[in-house]
Motif scaffolding. Structure first.
Motif, short mmCIF file in Angstrom:
data_model
loop_
_atom_site.label_atom_id
_atom_site.label_comp_id
_atom_site.label_asym_id
_atom_site.label_seq_id
_atom_site.Cartn_x
_atom_site.Cartn_y
_atom_site.Cartn_z
N ALA A 90 0.83 -1.21 0.00
CA ALA A 90 0.00 0.00 0.00
C ALA A 90 0.86 1.26 0.00
N ALA A 91 1.90 1.27 0.84
CA ALA A 91 2.78 2.44 0.91
C ALA A 91 3.48 2.67 -0.43
N GLN A 92 3.96 1.60 -1.05
CA GLN A 92 4.68 1.75 -2.31
C GLN A 92 3.74 2.16 -3.44
N ALA A 93 2.52 1.62 -3.43
CA ALA A 93 1.56 1.97 -4.47
C ALA A 93 1.14 3.43 -4.35
N GLU A 94 0.97 3.92 -3.13
CA GLU A 94 0.63 5.34 -2.95
C GLU A 94 1.78 6.23 -3.40
N ALA A 95 3.00 5.81 -3.08
CA ALA A 95 4.16 6.59 -3.51
C ALA A 95 4.24 6.65 -5.03
N ALA A 96 3.69 5.61 -5.69
CA ALA A 96 3.70 5.58 -7.15
C ALA A 96 2.54 6.36 -7.75
N GLY A 97 1.68 6.95 -6.89
CA GLY A 97 0.62 7.81 -7.38
C GLY A 97 -0.77 7.21 -7.35
N ALA A 98 -0.91 5.98 -6.86
CA ALA A 98 -2.22 5.35 -6.82
C ALA A 98 -3.03 5.84 -5.63
N VAL A 99 -4.34 5.86 -5.78
CA VAL A 99 -5.25 6.11 -4.67
C VAL A 99 -5.58 4.75 -4.08
N VAL A 100 -5.22 4.55 -2.83
CA VAL A 100 -5.24 3.21 -2.25
C VAL A 100 -6.13 3.15 -1.02
N ARG A 101 -6.80 2.02 -0.88
CA ARG A 101 -7.41 1.69 0.41
C ARG A 101 -6.98 0.27 0.78
N VAL A 209 3.41 -2.85 -8.02
CA VAL A 209 3.55 -1.40 -7.98
C VAL A 209 3.64 -0.83 -9.39
N ASP A 210 4.34 -1.53 -10.28
CA ASP A 210 4.41 -1.08 -11.68
C ASP A 210 3.02 -1.02 -12.28
N GLU A 211 2.20 -2.03 -12.03
CA GLU A 211 0.83 -2.04 -12.56
C GLU A 211 0.01 -0.92 -11.93
N ALA A 212 0.19 -0.71 -10.62
CA ALA A 212 -0.54 0.36 -9.93
C ALA A 212 -0.15 1.72 -10.50
N ARG A 213 1.13 1.90 -10.78
CA ARG A 213 1.60 3.16 -11.35
C ARG A 213 0.98 3.39 -12.73
N ALA A 214 0.95 2.32 -13.52
CA ALA A 214 0.38 2.44 -14.87
C ALA A 214 -1.11 2.75 -14.80
N MET A 215 -1.81 2.10 -13.88
CA MET A 215 -3.24 2.36 -13.74
C MET A 215 -3.48 3.78 -13.26
N ALA A 216 -2.65 4.26 -12.35
CA ALA A 216 -2.81 5.62 -11.84
C ALA A 216 -2.57 6.64 -12.94
N ARG A 217 -1.58 6.40 -13.79
CA ARG A 217 -1.30 7.33 -14.89
C ARG A 217 -2.43 7.33 -15.91
N GLY A 218 -3.05 6.16 -16.08
CA GLY A 218 -4.14 6.05 -17.05
C GLY A 218 -5.38 6.80 -16.63
N ALA A 219 -5.49 7.07 -15.32
CA ALA A 219 -6.67 7.80 -14.82
C ALA A 219 -6.23 9.03 -14.06
N ALA A 220 -5.15 9.66 -14.53
CA ALA A 220 -4.60 10.80 -13.80
C ALA A 220 -5.58 11.96 -13.80
N PRO A 221 -5.69 12.67 -12.69
CA PRO A 221 -6.59 13.82 -12.63
C PRO A 221 -6.08 14.95 -13.52
#
Length: 627
Positions: A90-101, A209-221
């Motif tokens: 969770a910490a690494q995914a958030e650092a990569a820009g993902a919105v995490v719960r 984390v790579d996948e989370a980063r890619a998903m976050a970029r794909g839906a970037a605000p």
């Protein structure tokens, strides 16, 4: 600590309430709040959605920002390993820009699964392919007929397990395959981590984390977010699993009459007291103490002699070089066989029988082999040549052992007490030991032992001190209930305490007998039911009014539960909490007995009784610590 000025859309009053709510929470508590808030946000209109972050921050999108779909991470953990991995993810995914719960499995609202877009599951397997206690309901839901079709879901699963059990990482496999059956898209292959978790978990986390980063970029605000700390980050304890505290052993004494003598497995039970002075470590009743053990010196000598290896041979592994004897001392498992080592040894010795043991249809035979043999027994029965480097590479890294804490810190101060069955027995004419129990037994008073606290949030006393509690703890499973009674005494809790205890013999195995008898006399323990399975004399039931009992048959705690079923059901109906601690097989027997009690005395069908017990689990009123 005081909050920073409240950012919109929070008022000053709301900011103050939030600060008071989160003050003093540990990482798991903060994550739970994060997940709960994210769940509420998903039910709101899209423009109002927002998420909270691990680092006690509020992420506030600009008014015209397009929110990303949150990444949900669910973990199921029996001993804390899956929780640690999930928190790291969770910490690494958030650092990569993902919105995490991040949610523990029993806190995950299953009604939301049908709308989930991105899901990571980290889950351990216990016993013979069973889910952790906190994951039972979620696993049953996903496997069951009510599970929804999930064509919109992208997911990945990391399973944690112990390859000394035949159904290694079974829960990870079950969930991974079932989600695919429901139409979800697997992002990448399932990970299956043994006790040397990092060797598999680290590359799996990197991919996740790579996948989370890619998903976050794909839906970037459309606009950058504002991040405002609610309060400064709190540092963790100075000592943990990776940085254990060297605790002084203050006292060690026998609890069973056979202690100090060679006896059947688990019958030599001892009480240990260690000092935590200066450690800064704190624990609650229900928590466990992690102990980093070292192998018995005589066992190391036997392995070296059997393989004709020199203990002084330098071996490089895991980025460091040390003598072979050092690797075998405290860095490699010698008393537990694992599937990878068995496979490697079978290949070296060319034994077709051993190789056949690894086939899926031989799980029962493999389980018996793992239960019966240690590494040295395999080496002696099926000779094969090993070089020092190959042996170190094939053996599983040493893992800490967890022991339920047998004391309340409010009662004992800067100490921690353990109740440990010392495993020492004869096999093929030679002595065999348990790693950690022998390590503790060999340590003299004044010795320093590496330890840490492993929290167990699922096994807590009721928040309401006036609630009654029923405790089932045969053998060393009684340990946490000694802590429970001490804690309830120190806090002057108004609820009643009822203990079920069992062991083979009254005269030799009645652990903490004098303490329990004093507790009965003082009114700190209100009922005590005993089951001594190997005695021919009567096994007594004890309460504040006297002693009664009858039976010359083997008596186990589950029979005592059925005998006292009417009273147990009445206690449960009046809000009592029910706790079980001990071996997995015993836990299953107690579960079955409890279902019988509910069905019989509640006038319910078996299915209704299961629903009743499920509700108790969801309410935190039925808790198990089984191993």
């Amino acid at each position: 600590m005081p909050a920073s000025p409240a950012p919109a859309p929070l008022t000053d009053e709301q900011s103050g309430l939030l600060t008071r709510l989160t003050d003093g929470l540990d990482g798991a508590g903060l994550w739970w709040i994060s997940g709960y808030a994210a769940g509420l946000a998903r039910a709101q209109a899209p423009a109002a959605r927002m998420a909270t972050s691990l680092a006690t921050t509020a992420v506030l999108p600009a008014a015209d920002a397009t929110p990303a779909s949150p990444l949900t991470i669910v973990y199921g953990s029996q001993t804390g390993n899956a929780r640690r991995v999930a928190e790291k993810l969770a910490a690494q995914a958030e650092a990569a820009g993902a919105v995490v719960r991040l949610l523990r499995a029993d806190a995950y609202p299953t009604r939301e699964l049908k709308d989930e877009k991105q899901l990571y599951i980290v889950i351990s397997t216990q016993g013979e392919g069973d889910p952790p206690d906190d994951s039972i309901a979620l696993v049953e839901f996903i496997r069951g007929r009510r599970a929804p079709k999930l064509p919109q879901l992208r997911y990945a699963v990391l399973g944690l397990g112990d390859s000394s059990y035949p159904q290694f990482c079974e829960m990870g496999r079950v969930l991974d395959e079932r989600l695919a059956e429901l139409g979800a898209t697997r992002l990448f292959e399932r990970g299956e981590a043994d006790l040397d978790i990092d060797s598999v978990a680290t590359p799996w986390l990197e991919r996740a984390v790579d996948e989370a980063r890619a998903m976050a970029r794909g839906a970037a605000p459309a606009h950058s977010a504002t991040v405002t700390p609610l309060r400064p980050l709190q540092s963790g304890p100075a000592h943990d699993r990776d940085r254990p505290f060297q605790a002084e052993l203050l006292a060690s004494h026998p609890l069973s009459a056979s202690s100090g003598l060679r006896s059947p497995r688990g019958r030599d039970v001892r009480h240990f007291e260690l000092s935590l002075e200066g450690s800064g470590l704190h624990y609650q009743p229900g928590d466990a103490l992690g102990v980093w053990p070292r192998n018995p010196p005589a066992l190391i000598d036997e392995v070296l002699a059997t393989l004709k290896l020199d203990g002084d041979t330098a071996v490089a592994a895991s980025g460091e070089e040390r003598p072979l004897r050092d690797w075998l001392d405290g860095r490699r498992e010698l008393t537990r066989l694992s599937r990878p080592f068995l496979a490697a040894h079978a290949e070296r010795c060319g034994d077709a029988g051993l190789q056949a043991m690894l086939q899926p249809d031989r799980r029962a035979d493999l389980a018996r082999l793992f239960d019966e043999l240690q590494v040295i027994d395999l080496l002696r029965r099926h000779p094969a040549g090993w070089d020092a480097a190959g042996l170190v590479a094939a053996l599983r890294p040493m893992a800490p052992r967890l022991y339920s804490i047998a004391s309340s810190q409010k009662h004992v101060g800067d100490e921690v007490h353990l109740t440990v069955a010392h495993v020492e027995y004869d096999f093929d004419g030679r002595t065999r030991w348990g790693t950690a129990s022998n390590f503790l037994a060999r340590a003299g008073e004044g010795a320093r032992l590496p330890v840490y606290i492993e929290p167990n949030e699922r096994f807590r006393l009721p928040a309401d001190p006036d609630r009654d509690i029923i405790m089932v703890g045969p053998g060393t499973g009684v340990a946490p209930f000694r802590a429970f009674v001490q804690e309830r005494t120190e806090t002057a809790a108004g609820g009643r305490n009822w203990l079920f205890f069992g062991n083979p013999h009254f005269r030799t195995d009645f652990l903490y007998q004098l303490e329990w008898q004093r507790a009965i006399r003082d009114g700190r323990l209100h009922r005590l039911d005993l089951a001594f399975s190997r005695d021919k004399e009567k096994s007594p039931h004890v309460d504040a009014q006297g002693v009664a009992g009858d039976s010359h048959r083997k008596i186990y705690v589950q029979r005592r539960l059925r005998e006292q079923g009417r009273a147990i059901y009445d206690w449960l109906e009046n809000g009592a909490h029910f706790y079980v601690c001990g071996a997995i097989a015993m836990g299953k027997d107690v579960h079955a007995a409890l279902l019988d009690v509910i069905a019989t005395h509640g006038g319910q069908s078996r299915e209704d009784a299961e629903d009743y017990l499920g509700r108790l689990q969801q309410q935190g009123r039925y808790a198990r610590d089984v191993y």
